[in-house]
Design a protein around this motif. Structure first.
Motif, PDB file in Angstrom:
ATOM      1  N   ARG A 191      -0.325   9.442   4.387  1.00  0.00           N
ATOM      2  CA  ARG A 191       0.984   9.262   5.028  1.00  0.00           C
ATOM      3  C   ARG A 191       1.247  10.359   6.051  1.00  0.00           C
ATOM      4  NH1 ARG A 191       2.355   7.807  -0.260  1.00  0.00           N
ATOM      5  NH2 ARG A 191       3.175   9.871  -0.700  1.00  0.00           N
ATOM      6  N   LYS A 192       0.861  11.593   5.720  1.00  0.00           N
ATOM      7  CA  LYS A 192       1.065  12.709   6.639  1.00  0.00           C
ATOM      8  C   LYS A 192       0.223  12.538   7.900  1.00  0.00           C
ATOM      9  CE  LYS A 192       1.710  16.766   4.879  1.00  0.00           C
ATOM     10  NZ  LYS A 192       1.526  18.089   4.255  1.00  0.00           N
ATOM     11  N   ILE A 193      -1.018  12.105   7.734  1.00  0.00           N
ATOM     12  CA  ILE A 193      -1.885  11.852   8.904  1.00  0.00           C
ATOM     13  C   ILE A 193      -1.261  10.783   9.794  1.00  0.00           C
ATOM     14  CG2 ILE A 193      -4.106  10.869   9.620  1.00  0.00           C
ATOM     15  CD1 ILE A 193      -5.348  12.274   7.145  1.00  0.00           C
ATOM     16  N   VAL A 194      -0.801   9.702   9.190  1.00  0.00           N
ATOM     17  CA  VAL A 194      -0.198   8.612   9.962  1.00  0.00           C
ATOM     18  C   VAL A 194       1.070   9.099  10.658  1.00  0.00           C
ATOM     19  CG1 VAL A 194       0.948   6.359   9.770  1.00  0.00           C
ATOM     20  CG2 VAL A 194      -1.205   6.771   8.572  1.00  0.00           C
ATOM     21  N   ARG A 195       1.905   9.836   9.942  1.00  0.00           N
ATOM     22  CA  ARG A 195       3.175  10.311  10.508  1.00  0.00           C
ATOM     23  C   ARG A 195       2.940  11.284  11.663  1.00  0.00           C
ATOM     24  NH1 ARG A 195       5.194  11.188   5.872  1.00  0.00           N
ATOM     25  NH2 ARG A 195       4.676  13.371   5.739  1.00  0.00           N
ATOM     26  N   ARG A 196       2.011  12.214  11.496  1.00  0.00           N
ATOM     27  CA  ARG A 196       1.787  13.248  12.520  1.00  0.00           C
ATOM     28  C   ARG A 196       0.910  12.797  13.677  1.00  0.00           C
ATOM     29  NH1 ARG A 196       0.756  18.867   9.257  1.00  0.00           N
ATOM     30  NH2 ARG A 196       2.870  19.074   8.456  1.00  0.00           N
ATOM     31  N   GLY A 210       0.826  -1.210   0.000  1.00  0.00           N
ATOM     32  CA  GLY A 210       0.000   0.000   0.000  1.00  0.00           C
ATOM     33  C   GLY A 210       0.855   1.252   0.000  1.00  0.00           C
ATOM     34  N   CYS A 211       0.210   2.384  -0.210  1.00  0.00           N
ATOM     35  CA  CYS A 211       0.923   3.646  -0.380  1.00  0.00           C
ATOM     36  C   CYS A 211       0.912   4.525   0.866  1.00  0.00           C
ATOM     37  CB  CYS A 211       0.299   4.433  -1.537  1.00  0.00           C
ATOM     38  SG  CYS A 211       0.420   3.585  -3.112  1.00  0.00           S
ATOM     39  N   ASP A 212       0.194   4.130   1.910  1.00  0.00           N
ATOM     40  CA  ASP A 212       0.056   5.000   3.077  1.00  0.00           C
ATOM     41  C   ASP A 212       1.121   4.760   4.143  1.00  0.00           C
ATOM     42  OD1 ASP A 212      -0.792   2.601   4.125  1.00  0.00           O
ATOM     43  OD2 ASP A 212      -2.838   3.267   4.541  1.00  0.00           O
ATOM     44  N   GLY A 213       1.964   3.752   3.974  1.00  0.00           N
ATOM     45  CA  GLY A 213       3.032   3.481   4.923  1.00  0.00           C
ATOM     46  C   GLY A 213       2.591   2.711   6.154  1.00  0.00           C
ATOM     47  N   VAL A 214       1.347   2.251   6.191  1.00  0.00           N
ATOM     48  CA  VAL A 214       0.837   1.546   7.367  1.00  0.00           C
ATOM     49  C   VAL A 214       1.234   0.066   7.326  1.00  0.00           C
ATOM     50  CG1 VAL A 214      -1.257   0.837   8.599  1.00  0.00           C
ATOM     51  CG2 VAL A 214      -1.047   3.161   7.716  1.00  0.00           C
ATOM     52  N   MET A 215       0.992  -0.605   6.207  1.00  0.00           N
ATOM     53  CA  MET A 215       1.402  -1.990   6.049  1.00  0.00           C
ATOM     54  C   MET A 215       2.672  -1.975   5.213  1.00  0.00           C
ATOM     55  SD  MET A 215      -0.814  -5.394   5.177  1.00  0.00           S
ATOM     56  CE  MET A 215      -1.646  -4.756   3.759  1.00  0.00           C
ATOM     57  N   VAL A 216       3.721  -2.609   5.730  1.00  0.00           N
ATOM     58  CA  VAL A 216       5.011  -2.588   5.058  1.00  0.00           C
ATOM     59  C   VAL A 216       5.457  -4.013   4.740  1.00  0.00           C
ATOM     60  CG1 VAL A 216       5.715  -0.414   6.132  1.00  0.00           C
ATOM     61  CG2 VAL A 216       6.291  -2.566   7.251  1.00  0.00           C
ATOM     62  N   ALA A 217       6.320  -4.132   3.745  1.00  0.00           N
ATOM     63  CA  ALA A 217       6.886  -5.432   3.379  1.00  0.00           C
ATOM     64  C   ALA A 217       8.218  -5.584   4.099  1.00  0.00           C
ATOM     65  CB  ALA A 217       7.076  -5.508   1.866  1.00  0.00           C
ATOM     66  N   ARG A 218       8.351  -6.683   4.844  1.00  0.00           N
ATOM     67  CA  ARG A 218       9.593  -6.976   5.569  1.00  0.00           C
ATOM     68  C   ARG A 218       9.837  -8.476   5.563  1.00  0.00           C
ATOM     69  NH1 ARG A 218       8.994  -3.270  10.862  1.00  0.00           N
ATOM     70  NH2 ARG A 218       9.353  -1.287   9.822  1.00  0.00           N
ATOM     71  N   GLY A 219      10.989  -8.863   5.075  1.00  0.00           N
ATOM     72  CA  GLY A 219      11.370 -10.268   5.125  1.00  0.00           C
ATOM     73  C   GLY A 219      10.383 -11.216   4.478  1.00  0.00           C
ATOM     74  N   GLY A 220       9.795 -10.812   3.363  1.00  0.00           N
ATOM     75  CA  GLY A 220       8.851 -11.663   2.659  1.00  0.00           C
ATOM     76  C   GLY A 220       7.444 -11.666   3.243  1.00  0.00           C
ATOM     77  N   ALA A 221       7.189 -10.798   4.213  1.00  0.00           N
ATOM     78  CA  ALA A 221       5.864 -10.733   4.844  1.00  0.00           C
ATOM     79  C   ALA A 221       5.326  -9.310   4.769  1.00  0.00           C
ATOM     80  CB  ALA A 221       5.946 -11.175   6.305  1.00  0.00           C
ATOM     81  N   LEU A 222       3.999  -9.199   4.867  1.00  0.00           N
ATOM     82  CA  LEU A 222       3.364  -7.900   5.056  1.00  0.00           C
ATOM     83  C   LEU A 222       3.209  -7.727   6.569  1.00  0.00           C
ATOM     84  CD1 LEU A 222       0.586  -8.043   2.326  1.00  0.00           C
ATOM     85  CD2 LEU A 222       2.727  -6.757   2.260  1.00  0.00           C
ATOM     86  N   THR A 231       9.023   1.173  14.808  1.00  0.00           N
ATOM     87  CA  THR A 231       9.231   1.165  13.361  1.00  0.00           C
ATOM     88  C   THR A 231       7.936   1.089  12.562  1.00  0.00           C
ATOM     89  OG1 THR A 231       9.469  -1.234  13.259  1.00  0.00           O
ATOM     90  CG2 THR A 231      11.478   0.053  13.634  1.00  0.00           C
ATOM     91  N   LEU A 232       6.826   0.801  13.222  1.00  0.00           N
ATOM     92  CA  LEU A 232       5.539   0.697  12.528  1.00  0.00           C
ATOM     93  C   LEU A 232       4.602   1.778  13.033  1.00  0.00           C
ATOM     94  CD1 LEU A 232       5.025  -3.158  12.741  1.00  0.00           C
ATOM     95  CD2 LEU A 232       5.758  -1.864  10.743  1.00  0.00           C
ATOM     96  N   ARG A 233       3.741   2.222  12.156  1.00  0.00           N
ATOM     97  CA  ARG A 233       2.732   3.206  12.527  1.00  0.00           C
ATOM     98  C   ARG A 233       1.391   2.767  12.001  1.00  0.00           C
ATOM     99  NH1 ARG A 233       5.568   9.094  12.006  1.00  0.00           N
ATOM    100  NH2 ARG A 233       7.445   8.520  13.124  1.00  0.00           N
ATOM    101  N   ALA A 234       0.351   3.164  12.724  1.00  0.00           N
ATOM    102  CA  ALA A 234      -1.019   2.860  12.317  1.00  0.00           C
ATOM    103  C   ALA A 234      -1.789   4.164  12.275  1.00  0.00           C
ATOM    104  CB  ALA A 234      -1.661   1.889  13.307  1.00  0.00           C
ATOM    105  N   PRO A 235      -2.871   4.219  11.515  1.00  0.00           N
ATOM    106  CA  PRO A 235      -3.686   5.429  11.495  1.00  0.00           C
ATOM    107  C   PRO A 235      -4.183   5.760  12.896  1.00  0.00           C
ATOM    108  CG  PRO A 235      -4.306   3.986   9.699  1.00  0.00           C
ATOM    109  CD  PRO A 235      -3.373   3.204  10.583  1.00  0.00           C
ATOM    110  N   PRO A 236      -4.458   7.039  13.151  1.00  0.00           N
ATOM    111  CA  PRO A 236      -4.972   7.414  14.472  1.00  0.00           C
ATOM    112  C   PRO A 236      -6.375   6.867  14.690  1.00  0.00           C
ATOM    113  CG  PRO A 236      -5.086   9.265  12.975  1.00  0.00           C
ATOM    114  CD  PRO A 236      -4.357   8.174  12.247  1.00  0.00           C
TER     115      PRO A 236
END
Length: 172
Positions: A141-146, A24-36, A155-160
């Motif tokens: 992404r800005k909402i999640v970051r702020r 996804g493009c919002d930075g909430v779910m990330v790919a790491r080590g072959g997993a989401l 290292t992970l963020r979720a929507p507020p």
């Protein structure tokens, strides 16, 4: 944050053809080590969720302080990933449709993108409603970051949450 006390894993054999979506493009779910990977909150409890292909199945692992929170996070991710969504009737009906038939035949694994939390789905729908997708993703992404929640590992963020966003001014 307390230590992870419970780790639950569930293998789900998806209904019909299936491929895991991208992160996804919002930075909430990330790919790491072959997993989401993503963080979810069940009430005030953080749950770390990892999902990966395991043969014909999709393996979902949830780590939380309580078994109930981990189990609910797995249920939410099954919904978000569409593993139980049967598109067979739709695909049979529209397989030869001149507009969408070619896509159905070429990519039968494509499923609607979903969010694991109703408020998350609503907030992102508002962001995406009247502007192009790239700009909407930047706003998300800005909402999640702020204003989003940060995982215990940092290292992970979720929507507020809805309550956290409601405390913000309209300008924010």
């Amino acid at each position: 944050e307390g230590p992870i006390a419970t780790a639950l894993e569930q293998d789900v054999v998806p209904v019909g053809p299936y491929r895991l979506p991208g992160p996804g493009c919002d930075g909430v779910m990330v790919a790491r080590g072959g997993a989401l990977v993503r963080a979810l909150w069940v009430g005030d409890e953080e749950v770390l969720v990892r999902t990966w292909a395991a043969g014909r199945a999709v393996r979902i692992r949830a780590e939380a302080e309580t078994r109930d929170a981990a189990a609910l996070a797995i249920e939410r991710m099954r919904f978000a990933l569409g593993t139980d969504h049967d598109l067979g009737d739709f695909q049979r009906r529209f397989r030869w449709d001149p507009l969408i038939g070619p896509v159905i035949r070429r990519r039968p694994w494509v499923r609607p993108r979903r969010r694991p939390e109703p408020f998350e789905a609503l907030a992102w729908a508002v962001c995406e409603q009247l502007i192009e997708s790239g700009r909407a993703a930047a706003i998300e992404r800005k909402i999640v970051r702020r204003h989003g929640r940060r995982s215990a590992c940092g290292t992970l963020r979720a929507p507020p949450s809805a309550a956290a966003l409601a405390r913000r001014s309209p300008a924010e």
